[in-house]
Write an enzyme that holds these catalytic residues in place. Structure first.
Site, PDB file in Angstrom:
ATOM      1  CD  GLU A  41     -64.192  21.979 -47.646  1.00 32.29           C
ATOM      2  OE1 GLU A  41     -64.292  22.816 -46.737  1.00 32.29           O
ATOM      3  OE2 GLU A  41     -65.112  21.743 -48.464  1.00 32.29           O
ATOM      4  CE  LYS A 112     -64.993  26.514 -46.627  1.00 32.34           C
ATOM      5  NZ  LYS A 112     -65.657  25.197 -46.432  1.00 32.34           N
ATOM      6  CB  CYS A 148     -65.951  24.248 -50.218  1.00 31.15           C
ATOM      7  SG  CYS A 148     -67.562  23.442 -50.476  1.00 31.15           S
ATOM      8  CB  SER A 305     -95.196  -4.270 -45.037  1.00 32.31           C
ATOM      9  OG  SER A 305     -95.098  -3.203 -45.977  1.00 32.31           O
ATOM     10  CB  THR A 410     -89.083   0.704 -44.708  1.00 33.05           C
ATOM     11  OG1 THR A 410     -90.089   0.457 -43.721  1.00 33.05           O
ATOM     12  CG2 THR A 410     -88.172  -0.512 -44.800  1.00 33.05           C
ATOM     13  CD  GLU A 415     -94.738   6.098 -43.619  1.00 37.73           C
ATOM     14  OE1 GLU A 415     -95.532   5.306 -44.154  1.00 37.73           O
ATOM     15  OE2 GLU A 415     -93.580   5.769 -43.271  1.00 37.73           O
ATOM     16  CE  LYS A 525     -94.916   9.228 -32.702  1.00 37.72           C
ATOM     17  NZ  LYS A 525     -95.911   8.624 -33.636  1.00 37.72           N
TER      18      LYS A 525
END
Length: 554
Positions: A41, A112, A148, A305, A410, A415, A525
């Site tokens: 596609e 499509k 698809c 770290s 990382t 988190e 954030k």
């Protein structure tokens, strides 16, 4: 009729490279005396091209590429994916199309029908759905070609009002061919096989399914192209996460009478920490490798770290880019333990990648001295913790700018979900490796990386996770146990379950309410975060659109 499936890795907007790949695939198929070669596609322009489709120049280049490719079709037919202009005044200006090229000409174009507009997909923004359906006659056979999503409407709760194959089957086709760009997630390969098998069983026809491979920023395409016979057997499954091809004899496929196996697949309804962890690892490696390769970058840098997240990120990056091209920077603060520094050094020695130690204590003290008149003796708080993280971010970006590195982030999904990270500090980066991987999955990745020998030191895996930004800090001081937290997050984010449904699974009411509030109040954030390599069915980023100022559950 001999048919070749070509599973290739394309680059969005790189028409020269994509055309070269397609022509090379055609020439390989000719060498095998094939009659037809099938690509994937939107292979001509790369998928997903997004708002590039709004530029007339981009569409002109797609058409120019088709003109170049069709010159190689005098002895072989070719199916390629590319945008097609809509000749009608009404509707969108473009179709998502499969072009059938033969004898140096465009013989037929298939549009499509089903245009996904959910998660990472936004096709109805650009394309008009098909309004007519015709098989492609070729060498005495009728080909039912779909694109698809066109085969994905057979569930108990259909998303669309039509199935293109319901129209095509009326013309008595001999085989179904689907060209696809199907994104990876760690349960999608089974879904894909099930939906193809469902089409085969409904229409009593074999299917050739050609899927792209490669990573386009956040989205990873895993390949895994398939050939099914009319009884629902997998005749061939192409490799995952690599380019490949397969040649088949259509007559042999049509004559297959092997009984279909009974296949049961139970959808994943809860987070299994090590489920398909090998595929997740491969997807992350490909995600890094293609991001760097397609952007023209060669070297990465990251903060190491001595914790599990940076260790796993470093190991995956070394696999993707080569150990000499990944520089680890250890940035201990006054609260970093020496065993963490030792663990990070041991990791880089095991990986044999370049590493440096830059202690930030003096810089941190200078910040505190500068701020002392303004902080006015107030007690130690989050402000001092975040200072350390932002100092590290500044130093990593300085090295990145000076030496041309790309900073790998990382942070993990646990988190990011709960806001346990510092903007412009440990949330800095050009690409997030683990942003769609929950903490417990990170541990599973570490064990997978260590499957043959110890690469990640055992102490990194065994010790309690900590940001080490104040004395004796542990993640558990701020967050619930990850083995519980991750399961709640999975129900809310991936499965879109509300608090009542999650609590009914046995989770504590107060904990569920607190967790969901953390997720929703930290959208601001995540909105400022870098691109995340997607490995789940619902990743943060382009596939999840949540208001920053929404009141719901916050």
């Amino acid at each position: 009729m001999k048919i070749v499936l070509a599973q290739q890795n394309y680059h969005i907007g790189n028409f020269e490279l994509n055309t070269e790949k397609i022509i090379s695939g055609i020439q390989d198929a000719i060498a095998q005396e094939a009659d037809l070669v099938v690509f994937s596609e939107l292979c001509v322009c790369g998928y997903p091209p997004r708002d590039f489709l709004e530029f007339e120049d981009f569409i002109n280049k797609c058409y120019a590429a088709i003109d170049t490719i069709k010159a190689y079709t005098d002895r072989i037919a070719v199916i390629v994916g590319a945008p097609c202009r809509n000749p009608q005044l009404e509707g969108k200006d473009l179709f998502n199309a499969a072009w059938f090229l033969y004898e140096g000409e465009v013989k037929q174009v298939v549009h499509k029908t089903l245009l996904p507009t959910y998660d990472v997909f936004d096709e109805y923004r650009y394309f008009e759905p098909a309004y007519e359906w015709n098989v492609i006659p070729f060498k005495g056979k009728k080909l039912a070609v779909t694109i698809c999503e066109d085969i994905w409407n057979l569930g108990d709760n259909p998303l669309y009002r039509i199935c293109p194959m319901d129209q095509l089957i009326l013309q008595q086709p001999d085989v179904m061919i689907n060209i696809s760009a199907s994104p990876f997630d760690y349960d999608h390969d089974q879904d894909r096989k099930e939906i193809i098998r469902a089409n085969v069983m409904k229409y009593k026809l074999p299917m050739l399914y050609s899927c792209t491979v490669g990573s386009q920023t956040e989205i990873v395409f895993d390949g895994g192209s398939l050939v099914f016979d009319a009884q629902g057997n997998i005749v061939k499954e192409l490799p995952y996460f690599e380019e490949a091809g397969y040649t088949l004899e259509l007559d042999e496929l049509l004559q297959s009478t092997k009984p279909a196996p009974v296949v049961a697949h139970t959808p994943v309804k809860e987070l299994v920490f090590d489920y398909n962890i090998d595929r997740i690892y491969q997807a992350l490696v490909l995600g890094i490798r293609d991001y760097f390769g397609k952007m023209g970058f060669t070297k990465a840098i990251l903060g190491s770290s001595g914790g599990i997240d940076s260790a796993v990120t470093l190991a995956i990056a070394c696999e993707a880019l080569g150990k000499d091209n990944v520089r680890a920077i250890l940035l201990p603060s006054p609260y970093s333990t020496e065993h963490s520094v030792d663990d990070a050094v041991a990791l880089s020695k095991n990986l044999d990648n370049p590493h440096d130690i830059i202690r930030i204590s003096d810089i941190y003290e200078s910040f505190l001295n500068t701020l002392e008149p303004h902080f006015k003796g107030l007690p130690f708080s989050l402000a001092e913790e975040n200072l350390q993280s932002r100092i590290r971010g500044n130093l990593l970006m300085a090295l990145s700018n000076k030496f041309g590195y790309i900073l790998l982030n990382t942070s993990n999904k646990s988190e990011l979900s709960t806001g346990y990270g510092t903007l412009y500090g440990d949330m800095a980066g050009g690409l997030s490796v683990l942003g769609d991987v929950y903490k417990m999955q990170v541990y599973a990745l570490a064990r997978y990386i260590n499957r043959d020998r110890e690469i990640i030191p055992a102490n990194i895996i065994d010790k309690a996770p900590s940001a080490e930004l104040r004395p004796n800090q542990k993640d558990s001081d701020s967050l619930p146990d990850y083995s519980i937290l991750d399961r709640i997050l999975y129900q809310y984010i991936e499965r879109r379950q509300g608090p009542r449904e999650i609590i009914s699974l046995g989770f504590d009411t107060a904990l569920v309410d607190r967790t969901l509030k953390l997720v929703n109040t930290n959208e601001y954030k995540r909105n400022q975060f870098c691109p995340i390599i997607r490995v789940s069915s619902k990743a943060f980023g382009v596939g999840r659109r949540v208001p920053i100022v929404g009141k719901y559950l916050s």
